[in-house]
Design a protein around this motif. Structure first.
Motif, PDB file in Angstrom:
ATOM      1  N   HIS A   4       0.841  -1.195   0.000  1.00  0.00           N
ATOM      2  CA  HIS A   4       0.000   0.000   0.000  1.00  0.00           C
ATOM      3  C   HIS A   4       0.875   1.244   0.000  1.00  0.00           C
ATOM      4  O   HIS A   4       1.917   1.283   0.627  1.00  0.00           O
ATOM      5  N   GLN A   5       0.423   2.253  -0.705  1.00  0.00           N
ATOM      6  CA  GLN A   5       1.127   3.538  -0.710  1.00  0.00           C
ATOM      7  C   GLN A   5       1.038   4.151   0.677  1.00  0.00           C
ATOM      8  O   GLN A   5      -0.040   4.195   1.265  1.00  0.00           O
ATOM      9  N   GLN A   6       2.145   4.604   1.199  1.00  0.00           N
ATOM     10  CA  GLN A   6       2.145   5.311   2.476  1.00  0.00           C
ATOM     11  C   GLN A   6       2.246   6.800   2.201  1.00  0.00           C
ATOM     12  O   GLN A   6       2.858   7.224   1.223  1.00  0.00           O
ATOM     13  N   TRP A   7       1.603   7.578   3.053  1.00  0.00           N
ATOM     14  CA  TRP A   7       1.524   9.023   2.871  1.00  0.00           C
ATOM     15  C   TRP A   7       2.068   9.748   4.083  1.00  0.00           C
ATOM     16  O   TRP A   7       2.026   9.242   5.200  1.00  0.00           O
ATOM     17  N   GLU A   8       2.547  10.955   3.855  1.00  0.00           N
ATOM     18  CA  GLU A   8       2.865  11.847   4.960  1.00  0.00           C
ATOM     19  C   GLU A   8       1.971  13.067   4.815  1.00  0.00           C
ATOM     20  O   GLU A   8       1.518  13.381   3.713  1.00  0.00           O
ATOM     21  N   GLY A   9       1.681  13.717   5.921  1.00  0.00           N
ATOM     22  CA  GLY A   9       0.776  14.844   5.894  1.00  0.00           C
ATOM     23  C   GLY A   9       1.384  16.085   6.508  1.00  0.00           C
ATOM     24  O   GLY A   9       2.356  16.024   7.255  1.00  0.00           O
ATOM     25  N   LYS A  10       0.797  17.211   6.160  1.00  0.00           N
ATOM     26  CA  LYS A  10       1.247  18.501   6.685  1.00  0.00           C
ATOM     27  C   LYS A  10       0.023  19.378   6.847  1.00  0.00           C
ATOM     28  O   LYS A  10      -0.874  19.379   6.001  1.00  0.00           O
ATOM     29  N   MET A  11      -0.015  20.142   7.940  1.00  0.00           N
ATOM     30  CA  MET A  11      -1.111  21.065   8.186  1.00  0.00           C
ATOM     31  C   MET A  11      -0.534  22.451   8.446  1.00  0.00           C
ATOM     32  O   MET A  11       0.421  22.588   9.211  1.00  0.00           O
ATOM     33  N   LEU A  12      -1.078  23.436   7.770  1.00  0.00           N
ATOM     34  CA  LEU A  12      -0.706  24.827   8.020  1.00  0.00           C
ATOM     35  C   LEU A  12      -1.916  25.517   8.619  1.00  0.00           C
ATOM     36  O   LEU A  12      -2.989  25.534   8.025  1.00  0.00           O
ATOM     37  N   SER A  13      -1.745  26.089   9.784  1.00  0.00           N
ATOM     38  CA  SER A  13      -2.867  26.798  10.409  1.00  0.00           C
ATOM     39  C   SER A  13      -2.593  28.297  10.392  1.00  0.00           C
ATOM     40  O   SER A  13      -1.442  28.735  10.320  1.00  0.00           O
ATOM     41  N   GLY A  14      -3.639  29.071  10.457  1.00  0.00           N
ATOM     42  CA  GLY A  14      -3.513  30.518  10.526  1.00  0.00           C
ATOM     43  C   GLY A  14      -3.052  31.185   9.246  1.00  0.00           C
ATOM     44  O   GLY A  14      -2.458  32.256   9.285  1.00  0.00           O
ATOM     45  N   VAL A  15      -3.318  30.559   8.104  1.00  0.00           N
ATOM     46  CA  VAL A  15      -2.927  31.149   6.816  1.00  0.00           C
ATOM     47  C   VAL A  15      -3.986  32.190   6.425  1.00  0.00           C
ATOM     48  O   VAL A  15      -5.172  31.876   6.353  1.00  0.00           O
ATOM     49  N   TRP A  16      -3.536  33.411   6.200  1.00  0.00           N
ATOM     50  CA  TRP A  16      -4.476  34.450   5.790  1.00  0.00           C
ATOM     51  C   TRP A  16      -5.097  34.091   4.449  1.00  0.00           C
ATOM     52  O   TRP A  16      -4.429  33.546   3.581  1.00  0.00           O
TER      53      TRP A  16
END
Length: 71
Positions: A4-16
């Motif tokens: 199975h393809q494995q994924w990494e994630g990223k979250m950016l908060s507070g972006v205008w």
């Protein structure tokens, strides 16, 4: 049978709100794909990205998803 393809994630908060496109283009150039945008406080957004997880050997060489491998 393939793994199975494995994924990494990223979250950016507070972006205008005005900066959303800039962040999408910047992270897109690094192989990140936008998967969700949620409203934040005031006129800000939370951006969620994913990209295929790099193999350890590729990560050590700073390879990015979509980079061509030498033949």
């Amino acid at each position: 049978m393939s793994a199975h393809q494995q994924w990494e994630g990223k979250m950016l908060s507070g972006v205008w709100k005005k900066s959303v496109n800039v962040e999408i283009e910047k992270l897109g150039a690094e192989g990140w794909e936008l998967v969700a945008v949620l409203p934040g406080k005031e006129d800000r957004r939370e951006l969620y990205f994913k990209r295929p997880k790099l193999e350890e050997a590729e990560a050590a060489g700073e390879a990015q998803p979509g980079d061509k491998k030498p033949t």
